[in-house]
Design an enzyme around this catalytic site. Structure first.
Site, mmCIF file in Angstrom:
data_model
loop_
_atom_site.group_PDB
_atom_site.id
_atom_site.type_symbol
_atom_site.label_atom_id
_atom_site.label_comp_id
_atom_site.label_asym_id
_atom_site.label_seq_id
_atom_site.Cartn_x
_atom_site.Cartn_y
_atom_site.Cartn_z
ATOM 1 N N ARG A 57 -6.661 -0.156 -7.519
ATOM 2 C CA ARG A 57 -6.762 0.973 -6.595
ATOM 3 C C ARG A 57 -6.941 2.241 -7.421
ATOM 4 O O ARG A 57 -5.976 2.806 -7.925
ATOM 5 C CB ARG A 57 -5.508 1.107 -5.715
ATOM 6 N N ARG A 59 0.859 -1.179 0.000
ATOM 7 C CA ARG A 59 0.000 0.000 0.000
ATOM 8 C C ARG A 59 0.900 1.235 0.000
ATOM 9 O O ARG A 59 2.119 1.131 0.108
ATOM 10 C CB ARG A 59 -0.926 -0.002 1.223
ATOM 11 N N GLY A 60 0.266 2.406 -0.121
ATOM 12 C CA GLY A 60 1.009 3.637 -0.312
ATOM 13 C C GLY A 60 1.175 3.866 -1.801
ATOM 14 O O GLY A 60 1.608 2.983 -2.541
ATOM 15 N N ALA A 61 0.835 5.071 -2.265
ATOM 16 C CA ALA A 61 0.784 5.323 -3.705
ATOM 17 C C ALA A 61 2.090 5.000 -4.426
ATOM 18 O O ALA A 61 2.083 4.290 -5.443
ATOM 19 C CB ALA A 61 0.363 6.775 -3.955
ATOM 20 N N ASP A 105 -2.220 10.639 -2.333
ATOM 21 C CA ASP A 105 -2.344 9.611 -3.351
ATOM 22 C C ASP A 105 -2.578 10.208 -4.734
ATOM 23 O O ASP A 105 -2.361 9.545 -5.745
ATOM 24 C CB ASP A 105 -3.486 8.659 -2.999
#
Length: 345
Positions: free
Chosen positions: A94, A52-54, A236
């Site tokens: 996402r 996760r995390g852009a 994001d």
């Protein structure tokens, strides 16, 4: 200082290799590394937030294209057709994080020139290296914003676990600490999946940086009482006018900072800038499974039959943002012209 965590993302081998991901759903209790050798498993890992995390999602998705084309036809059109299909599946995993689409589009452009798995792996590794370099530059540009003795508030997780390098907002924190300034950090717990309490607190404590966790609802009140000197958050996606989408709960912190006159900084690499969207109103907001809200660590906490709203992000308007820290420097309002100039470069 205790031992660092394993690498967030690592490609092992050549075009027939595999992707290794530190499973963030298991932290802080277990440090489990997932070995991913097919694109379906990678998409599942992205959706369940094992990665996760852009910026980290973008790097993982680039490597995912390599996994997805190993069975592609050898002719140019057949290869590109399968590549585009794999990219579409990854893109849908996402929708809010623009880095995912940025990395996929960069790989697609590279393969228009040389449509092979080897060129795709080369471009994926280049994206990985670029994200590491951007994180380093972000820390260098933003460190001066943190005064000695400050209390910093963060939201969600913006460190090495969210990126391929030192992070975004936490890269600034790490850089200032290395320069000798001393401060403490208040990490918002970040419901519903507690990325602040589980991940940010873990990263900071491993570096010996004083950190305390606070409930998300406590953050604005602490700011109002003058107990916070600045807020650092990630993003994001940042629209062309500077509106920034970040983990849900960010907007309330920005409002509290504006009311109290506390600096509020958004920290992100240039890969997070999206001039294709003029304002934050155009940013798609991912709505995740209601079970993330109605359950906690697998246990039901809401009555049976009760549903939930679970938007994963909110958008902070540009007029509430003191500055945007990027790998190219710190942007000050108004943002539109500066963001357009960065993208054109």
């Amino acid at each position: 200082m205790t031992a660092r965590l394993p690498e967030t993302i690592r490609w092992v081998g050549g075009v027939d290799g595999h992707l290794e991901l530190l499973d963030q759903t298991q932290l802080p209790q277990r440090e489990q590394v997932l070995c991913i050798d097919n694109v379906g498993d990678l998409i599942a890992a992205i959706v369940r937030l094992s990665v996760r995390g852009a910026p980290a999602i973008g790097v993982a998705a680039a490597y995912g294209l390599v996994l997805g084309v190993r069975s592609a036809p050898s002719d140019r059109e057949g290869f590109l057709e399968q590549l585009r299909a794999v990219a579409a599946a990854l893109r849908a995993a996402r929708p809010t994080a623009v880095n995912l689409a940025w990395a996929l589009d960069r790989c697609l452009r590279a393969c228009e020139v040389t449509p092979t798995a080897a060129s795709l792996l080369y471009e994926s590794a280049s994206i990985h290296a670029d994200e590491v370099a951007m994180a380093r530059a972000i820390g260098m540009h933003g460190a001066a914003l943190i005064p000695d003795g400050a209390t910093i508030m963060t939201h969600c997780n913006t460190g090495r676990l969210a990126t391929a390098g030192d992070g975004t907002a936490l890269a600034v924190v790490f850089a200032a600490w290395r320069e000798g300034r001393r401060f403490d950090v208040l990490a918002g717990e970040t419901r519903p999946l507690l990325q602040g309490a589980r991940l940010t607190a873990l990263e900071l404590s491993r570096e010996g940086i004083p950190v305390r966790v606070c409930a998300d609802g406590a953050g604005p009140g602490l700011i109002q009482r003058g107990e916070v000197d600045l807020v650092l958050v990630g993003a994001d996606r940042i629209a062309g006018n500077g509106d920034a989408a970040n983990k849900v709960g960010t907007y309330s912190l920005a409002l509290a900072c504006a009311a109290r006159g506390v600096p509020f900084y958004v920290v992100a690499p240039t890969s997070t800038l999206d001039v294709g969207m003029a304002t934050g109103e155009e940013i798609p907001i991912e709505e995740r499974d209601a079970l993330e809200v109605t359950e906690l660590l697998g246990e039901r906490i809401a009555p049976e039959g009760v549903g939930a709203r679970n938007p994963a992000f909110d958008v902070t308007p540009h007029h509430l943002i003191t500055g945007i820290v990027t790998d190219a420097g710190v942007l000050s309002p108004p943002y539109s012209g500066q963001i357009a100039a960065l993208i054109s470069r």
